[in-house]
Motif scaffolding. Structure first.
Motif, short mmCIF file in Angstrom:
data_model
loop_
_atom_site.label_atom_id
_atom_site.label_comp_id
_atom_site.label_asym_id
_atom_site.label_seq_id
_atom_site.Cartn_x
_atom_site.Cartn_y
_atom_site.Cartn_z
N UNK A 79 0.79 -1.25 -0.08
CA UNK A 79 0.01 -0.10 -0.13
C UNK A 79 0.86 1.40 -0.03
N UNK A 102 -10.30 5.52 -14.01
CA UNK A 102 -10.61 4.32 -13.16
C UNK A 102 -9.38 4.33 -12.01
N UNK A 103 -8.17 4.57 -12.36
CA UNK A 103 -7.11 4.20 -11.53
C UNK A 103 -7.05 5.17 -10.42
N UNK A 105 -9.50 6.54 -9.15
CA UNK A 105 -10.84 6.42 -8.24
C UNK A 105 -10.32 4.99 -7.55
N UNK A 106 -9.51 3.84 -8.29
CA UNK A 106 -9.32 2.94 -7.32
C UNK A 106 -8.22 3.03 -6.27
N UNK A 107 -7.36 3.99 -6.77
CA UNK A 107 -6.40 4.43 -5.47
C UNK A 107 -7.00 5.54 -4.74
N UNK A 148 2.24 7.90 -4.26
CA UNK A 148 2.98 7.18 -3.48
C UNK A 148 4.33 7.44 -3.48
N UNK C 3 -14.38 2.63 -4.93
CA UNK C 3 -13.21 2.12 -5.61
C UNK C 3 -13.97 0.65 -6.17
N UNK C 6 -16.16 1.33 -8.95
CA UNK C 6 -15.27 1.81 -10.36
C UNK C 6 -14.77 0.67 -10.93
N UNK C 85 -1.75 -3.57 -5.51
CA UNK C 85 -1.07 -2.52 -4.94
C UNK C 85 -1.92 -1.25 -4.40
N UNK C 87 -5.33 0.48 -2.57
CA UNK C 87 -5.73 0.41 -1.14
C UNK C 87 -6.91 -0.51 -1.10
#
Lengths: 202, 237, 221
Positions: A79, A102-103, A105-107, A148, C3, C6, C85, C87
């Motif tokens: 993480x 998308x990425x 939102x995912x992160x 990160x 998340x 999505x 990787x 969350x």
């Protein structure tokens, strides 16, 4: 607190072969390491161990975050790292804008910046029409949007033209200057000042 | 080598146990088979009842082997024990063979009983699904090139199967209630004639020991093969 | 939650756009269901009797054949690394992908089955039971199939091994699913729907953990 990475007596065994043994390395904020060595020397394995994908045969990896937390567990380290693999993770059917949205939102790290990577004009273009270099730019844009601090880059220069290589070097330099750490497995020099670590060989 | 530290002790211990186990298996098999052939024929089934002595123990070992395999898989996944990996990997083909043996003897037994080699009876069907599960676990293990990853992946499948097997069995039982009741485990004691019970018990024990003997041989072979492979690669043991 | 949503939305878009495979699974389902009467004959009485079994088996095969890319596509292009990787836990990633597969395959299969059931001469109460059983049971197929997809994601020719390892595990779904329809046709009281719902619930709750374990295993290489 500043960021730090502490690799302590790391040993990696793959398919009964010892790739590296008792590797130790301490990095602090701003450090850049260029990982070099022949194919199969364990460059990618080292990056995957740091990211928590692989469990080492022996040794410990610790990440001290800027908030002072010490991350030793693989799941926790996962993480905390920013990853640029040797594949671009670009979907052919999705547009550049869709993929970045998308990425992000995912992160959960807010909106992506298209501009510095020359992607703004490509926002509506599906992945299948991108050149190899444009896909890499997309991957780089995704890396920066994750916020990160510890970057792990696997062959970041592959398939890039001269301008693209400069862009990678600039991104890494800016990242390190902002208190980040970057480790890159590369065949050719990245053009960023830092340490060089040779794996494998005689 | 790190990965062989644990199996080394196993090699020493199993080397001492194996001869005794093999002798005990041979003696019990001889006694059991002699008993099985010398009991009087069943008043309903005639001599066909003797198939029971090779069928029921095979079915028992097939299930026991699955339980042991799933247990080894769990130990291997949780503690990353190399010996458990070897145990899991080698139990699958053995379990499959005993399952197949149970199916073949079951259908041979079924011919005089039901008048057909195969009926879609609850227990036979459950065992057919068990065989497919075993074969799937082996196929998955063979399809993945990396040795450790292959064992772990088939181990996960074995555990999922262990959770699922009672449900499969229940669903198949629900699907058909053709079979005669479970004679050995029926409430109020075994309904099977005592004259058959003794040979059956001896044969069950003989099959169990046979399984363990074969399992140990296979585990030892696998460990030695691995050792040889490591030697070829690294030039040191 | 954002998340997770999505990720489901992204997988749905990928499944529905060209080359996604959802439409192909539906076409496969319809083709198999058409082939069976050609092999058996046009006797509607017989077809009505076997409709539930045939449509259930065809639906399961269609769902399983479209499952092999569930994790593999993202594994091959490196996306799965980035998801691991993120969350979001891998269990949540697996759950999202299973949900997206069901929405893009299981749900439309159920709707098409309602049309095909008419072609098989299934009476109204049987059709209703079939649609209900598919609606309740197909999530279990996606979920348990998801375990198979995770375990086989690194196998390049994993297309055939996936159905093979998953089929014995989902036998209860086929048994209870088609059994529920037959029970309704025969006017019998059966616990089939209850068993089906219980199995489906159990499968959806537990499968993400096994699937995540499979993904974790394959990423560590």
């Amino acid at each position: 607190m500043t960021l730090a990475l502490d690799i302590d007596k790391l040993t990696c065994v793959r398919a009964h072969r010892v790739l590296f043994e008792a590797l130790s390395l301490v990095l602090t904020a701003g450090a850049f390491v260029s990982l070099q060595g022949p194919n199969g020397a364990g460059k990618t394995s080292l990056l995957r161990i740091i990211a928590g994908f692989l469990t080492p045969a022996a040794g410990i990896v610790r990440i001290r975050t800027e908030t002072g937390a010490i991350l030793t567990d693989g799941e926790d380290r996962a993480r905390a790292v920013g990853w640029l693999g040797h594949q671009d993770a670009v979907k052919l059917q999705l547009t550049v804008g869709e993929q970045l949205s998308f990425w992000s939102k995912l992160y959960g790290d807010g909106a992506a910046a298209l501009a510095p990577f020359g992607l703004a004009p490509l926002a509506e273009v599906p992945g299948q029409f991108l050149s190899a270099g444009q896909k890499r730019r997309l991957a780089l844009a995704r890396l920066t949007l994750t916020k990160r601090k510890l970057w792990l880059l696997d062959e970041p220069l592959a398939a890039l033209d001269a301008a693209g290589k400069v862009l990678v070097a600039q991104s890494v330099r800016a990242h390190c200057a902002a208190g980040g750490i970057a480790i890159a497995a590369t065949h050719e020099p990245l053009g960023v000042d830092g340490l060089t670590l040779h794996l494998g060989g005689p | 080598m790190f990965s062989l530290a644990n199996p080394k002790r196993f090699m020493d211990a199993s080397g001492k146990v194996l001869p005794w186990l093999a002798v005990a298996t041979a003696v019990l098999l001889t006694v059991g088979l002699t008993l099985a052939l010398s009991v009087p024929p069943d008043y309903q089934q005639g001599d066909a009842v003797r198939i029971m002595f090779v069928h029921v123990p095979a079915a028992w070992v097939a299930m026991m082997a699955y339980g042991l395999m799933a247990l080894a898989a769990a130990v291997g996944l949780i503690w990353r024990a190399p010996l458990a990996d070897v145990a899991m990997k080698t139990a699958a083909p053995l379990g499959a063979v005993f399952t197949a043996l149970g199916l073949v003897t079951g259908s041979l037994w079924g011919r005089p009983m039901w008048g057909a080699f195969w009926v879609w009876d609850g227990r036979l069907t459950s065992f057919l699904l068990l065989l497919f599960l075993y074969l799937g676990i082996m196929a998955l293990g063979n399809a993945i090139e990396d040795e450790t990853r292959a064992v772990r992946a088939s181990g996960i499948l074995a555990i999922v199967g262990a959770v699922n097997l009672p449900i499969i069995h229940f669903s198949v039982r629900w699907w058909t209630t053709l079979h005669q009741g479970e004679s050995l485990l029926r409430k109020g004691g075994p309904s099977i004639a005592p004259v058959f019970l003794w040979p059956l018990a001896v044969m069950a024990l003989a099959y169990t020991l046979l399984f363990f003997s074969l399992w140990i041989v296979r585990m030892r072979t696998t460990i030695l093969e691995r050792k040889a492979a490591v030697l070829r690669i690294t030039g040191r043991a | 939650m954002n998340a997770l949503r999505s990720l489901i939305a992204r997988d749905l878009v990928l499944a529905l756009r060209a080359g996604g495979g959802a439409a192909l699974a539906l076409a496969f389902f319809a083709a198999v269901a058409t082939l069976v009467p050609l092999g058996i004959g046009p006797d509607l009485k017989l077809l009505a009797r076997i409709a539930a079994g045939v449509l259930w088996v065809a639906a399961v095969l269609a769902a399983l054949l479209s499952l092999d890319r569930l994790f593999q596509a993202d594994f091959e292009d490196g996306s799965l690394d980035l998801m691991a990787l993120s969350p979001l836990s891998l269990e949540a990633v697996a759950l999202a992908k299973i949900a997206a597969h069901w929405l893009s395959t299981g749900l439309p299969l159920t709707l098409i089955a309602a049309v095909l059931a008419v072609a098989y001469g299934l009476p109204a109460n049987g059709t209703g039971a079939l649609v209900a059983s598919l609606l309740i049971g197909t999530p279990a197929v996606s979920a348990i199939g998801g375990i198979g997809a995770a375990l086989t994601l690194s196998i390049r020719r994993g297309g055939l091994i996936l159905p093979f390892i998953v089929l014995p595990l989902i036998a209860p779904v086929v048994i209870f699913g088609s059994g529920a329809v037959l029970a309704v046709l025969d006017g019998l009281a059966s616990g089939a729907f209850l068993f089906l719902a219980a199995f489906s619930l159990l499968a959806v709750v537990l499968s993400p953990f096994a699937a995540a374990a499979g993904v974790r295993l394959n990423l560590g290489s």
